[in-house]
Design a protein around this motif. Structure first.
Motif, PDB file in Angstrom:
ATOM      1  N   ASP A   1     -12.497   3.844   9.626  1.00  0.00           N
ATOM      2  CA  ASP A   1     -11.425   3.054   9.027  1.00  0.00           C
ATOM      3  C   ASP A   1     -10.563   2.416  10.116  1.00  0.00           C
ATOM      4  O   ASP A   1     -10.180   3.061  11.095  1.00  0.00           O
ATOM      5  CB  ASP A   1     -10.534   3.928   8.139  1.00  0.00           C
ATOM      6  N   ALA A   2     -10.220   1.154   9.911  1.00  0.00           N
ATOM      7  CA  ALA A   2      -9.442   0.418  10.900  1.00  0.00           C
ATOM      8  C   ALA A   2      -7.977   0.823  10.873  1.00  0.00           C
ATOM      9  O   ALA A   2      -7.365   0.935   9.802  1.00  0.00           O
ATOM     10  CB  ALA A   2      -9.575  -1.083  10.670  1.00  0.00           C
ATOM     11  N   VAL A   3      -7.431   1.031  12.064  1.00  0.00           N
ATOM     12  CA  VAL A   3      -6.023   1.376  12.265  1.00  0.00           C
ATOM     13  C   VAL A   3      -5.479   0.431  13.329  1.00  0.00           C
ATOM     14  O   VAL A   3      -6.061   0.311  14.407  1.00  0.00           O
ATOM     15  CB  VAL A   3      -5.878   2.835  12.730  1.00  0.00           C
ATOM     16  N   VAL A   4      -4.380  -0.241  13.033  1.00  0.00           N
ATOM     17  CA  VAL A   4      -3.844  -1.251  13.945  1.00  0.00           C
ATOM     18  C   VAL A   4      -2.576  -0.737  14.611  1.00  0.00           C
ATOM     19  O   VAL A   4      -1.682  -0.193  13.954  1.00  0.00           O
ATOM     20  CB  VAL A   4      -3.557  -2.566  13.190  1.00  0.00           C
ATOM     21  N   THR A   5      -2.501  -0.925  15.926  1.00  0.00           N
ATOM     22  CA  THR A   5      -1.320  -0.557  16.697  1.00  0.00           C
ATOM     23  C   THR A   5      -1.225  -1.487  17.892  1.00  0.00           C
ATOM     24  O   THR A   5      -2.054  -2.387  18.068  1.00  0.00           O
ATOM     25  CB  THR A   5      -1.404   0.917  17.145  1.00  0.00           C
ATOM     26  N   SER A   6      -0.203  -1.297  18.705  1.00  0.00           N
ATOM     27  CA  SER A   6      -0.015  -2.107  19.903  1.00  0.00           C
ATOM     28  C   SER A   6      -0.579  -1.384  21.114  1.00  0.00           C
ATOM     29  O   SER A   6      -0.467  -0.152  21.216  1.00  0.00           O
ATOM     30  CB  SER A   6       1.479  -2.405  20.123  1.00  0.00           C
ATOM     31  N   ASP A   7      -1.171  -2.132  22.020  1.00  0.00           N
ATOM     32  CA  ASP A   7      -1.730  -1.554  23.234  1.00  0.00           C
ATOM     33  C   ASP A   7      -0.587  -1.098  24.135  1.00  0.00           C
ATOM     34  O   ASP A   7       0.177  -1.912  24.651  1.00  0.00           O
ATOM     35  CB  ASP A   7      -2.592  -2.585  23.958  1.00  0.00           C
TER      36      ASP A   7
ATOM     37  N   ARG B   1       4.257  -8.740  22.953  1.00  0.00           N
ATOM     38  CA  ARG B   1       4.693 -10.107  23.242  1.00  0.00           C
ATOM     39  C   ARG B   1       6.008  -9.994  23.987  1.00  0.00           C
ATOM     40  O   ARG B   1       7.014  -9.549  23.436  1.00  0.00           O
ATOM     41  CB  ARG B   1       4.864 -10.897  21.951  1.00  0.00           C
ATOM     42  N   GLY B   2       5.969 -10.372  25.254  1.00  0.00           N
ATOM     43  CA  GLY B   2       7.094 -10.050  26.115  1.00  0.00           C
ATOM     44  C   GLY B   2       7.117  -8.548  26.299  1.00  0.00           C
ATOM     45  O   GLY B   2       6.111  -7.943  26.655  1.00  0.00           O
ATOM     46  N   ASP B   3       8.210  -7.936  25.989  1.00  0.00           N
ATOM     47  CA  ASP B   3       8.290  -6.479  26.057  1.00  0.00           C
ATOM     48  C   ASP B   3       8.556  -5.884  24.681  1.00  0.00           C
ATOM     49  O   ASP B   3       9.109  -4.787  24.569  1.00  0.00           O
ATOM     50  CB  ASP B   3       9.373  -6.060  27.056  1.00  0.00           C
ATOM     51  N   CYS B   4       8.140  -6.605  23.640  1.00  0.00           N
ATOM     52  CA  CYS B   4       8.318  -6.158  22.261  1.00  0.00           C
ATOM     53  C   CYS B   4       6.964  -6.054  21.565  1.00  0.00           C
ATOM     54  O   CYS B   4       6.042  -6.837  21.844  1.00  0.00           O
ATOM     55  CB  CYS B   4       9.179  -7.140  21.477  1.00  0.00           C
ATOM     56  N   GLU B   5       6.864  -5.103  20.637  1.00  0.00           N
ATOM     57  CA  GLU B   5       5.706  -5.128  19.766  1.00  0.00           C
ATOM     58  C   GLU B   5       5.746  -6.421  18.954  1.00  0.00           C
ATOM     59  O   GLU B   5       6.813  -6.946  18.637  1.00  0.00           O
ATOM     60  CB  GLU B   5       5.707  -3.910  18.841  1.00  0.00           C
ATOM     61  N   ASP B   6       4.552  -6.939  18.618  1.00  0.00           N
ATOM     62  CA  ASP B   6       4.423  -8.268  18.032  1.00  0.00           C
ATOM     63  C   ASP B   6       4.050  -8.155  16.550  1.00  0.00           C
ATOM     64  O   ASP B   6       2.873  -7.970  16.213  1.00  0.00           O
ATOM     65  CB  ASP B   6       3.343  -9.038  18.797  1.00  0.00           C
TER      66      ASP B   6
END
Length: 378
Positions: free
Chosen positions: A109-115, A138-143
């Protein structure tokens, strides 16, 4: 002799943990840290009322804790202005993340997060066979836009967002988070980690507690100063909260932690004082960074990400230099955020130790990286 018959999933997992604790580092270096500024704990401690309540509850430690967490659920419901049926309590956000992933995610199952986002979420998702799909900051923020696009692309069942963010301390306005809900794929849940919500400079997102598209996690580990007690809670639709009863450890939250959380919740003055002291510590970290030619990023958490001005190798060398000098800090794991070190709010003595150690750590890091010129002093 036959070996242990692990599952195929477990055999394929790396033998790693999300964090190496400061205690392990102290054992390795053969000395205690002078300043413990790496784990985003509150060195200001719990409310004295919470300490007294936990001390009194210790005499009854022979009893199991209330498996329904009844009194604390009622108090949290009143505090948050939601029905008690929308509250779920567990062993900190980490424990609740594990339960949530177990409820929603099966192999593939796909799970999405920030690297580069909170690694314990990844640990649980991988441990249940989830397919981690990451997007860059994106910059220093999660996108949020990239998270939603990846969720639509993969048909994700779960999307993770921390607000304020760990490890960068950045944050999104309430309206930005609220708008994400309408962009989620059908049946997808937003896991909104609000561990640092008490430090937000503005209002938290306004989300109906019965909205099935989101679960919000909060904790007593940060502003309330009870990281060692391991207690946190979620706010979600009653159906999802009830589903936790199918998988959670019903005696996982001990009665001492329950008593402490109840008392801490009632001591609003202590919480307000801690938030003020954290703000002062963030400002002082910024001053120390600037005096050494470094840049402290804006933060809405109880830590500051300090940009060391180069790439990850240089920042890791600075980190090593601080640890060698008895100052425990951590840093983001993924580029380009790994150009920073992350420093938790501390007491004046803790930050004095940081102020003393940082120039030498930078000097050592610069001498080991001569091909890139001198490190910045402003």
């Amino acid at each position: 002799m036959r070996g242990t018959r692990y599952t195929d999933l477990v055999r394929g997992l790396p033998a790693t943990v999300p964090f190496v604790g400061p205690e392990a580092q102290e054992r390795a270096r053969g000395a205690a840290f002078r300043a413990r500024l790496g784990a985003n704990e509150s060195v200001f401690g719990p409310s004295p009322r919470a300490v007294a309540a936990m001390g009194a509850a210790a005499a009854d430690a022979w009893k199991y804790g209330d498996p329904e967490n009844h009194d604390l659920r009622a108090a949290l419901a009143a505090h948050e202005g939601v029905p008690a049926a929308s509250i779920v309590i567990g062993e900190g956000i980490d424990g609740l993340l594990g339960d949530l992933v177990r409820l929603l995610i099966g192999p593939g199952d796909a799970v999405v997060t920030s690297d580069g986002a909170y690694p314990t979420f990844n640990y649980h998702a991988a441990g249940h066979g989830g397919a981690l799909c990451k997007v860059p900051y994106r910059g220093d923020c999660e996108d949020p836009d990239a998270l939603l696009a990846k969720a639509a692309e993969t048909g994700a069942k779960l999307v993770y967002l921390s607000n304020p963010d760990n490890p960068m301390g950045s944050w999104h306005a309430a309206g930005t988070v609220e708008a994400m809900l309408d962009g989620l794929p059908e049946g997808c849940v937003l896991c909104l980690d609000e561990a640092y919500a008490q430090f937000l400079p503005g209002p938290a997102p306004r989300i109906a507690p019965d909205d099935p598209r989101v679960i919000r996690f909060r904790t007593f580990s940060k502003a309330y100063g009870m990281a060692g007690a391991r207690i946190g809670y979620g706010i979600c639709a009653p159906g999802l909260a009830a589903a936790f009863d199918k998988v959670r450890n019903h005696f996982g939250v001990n009665r001492i932690a329950q008593a402490g959380a109840l008392a801490a919740l009632a001591d609003a003055d202590w919480l307000q004082d801690v938030v003020a002291r954290v703000a002062g510590a963030r400002a002082r970290i910024g001053e120390i960074a600037a005096a050494n030619g470094l840049h402290a990023l804006p933060s809405a958490a109880n830590f500051v990400a300090v940009d060391c001005g180069r790439g990850g190798d240089f920042a890791r060398a600075v980190l090593a230099g601080l640890i060698a000098r008895g100052v425990f800090v951590r840093m983001p794991a993924a580029a380009p955020q790994d150009r920073c070190i992350r420093i938790s709010a501390g007491r004046p003595a803790d930050l004095a130790a940081l102020q003393e150690a940082l120039p030498g750590a930078l000097e050592d890091a610069g001498s080991g990286d001569a091909g890139h010129g001198d490190w910045p002093r402003g």
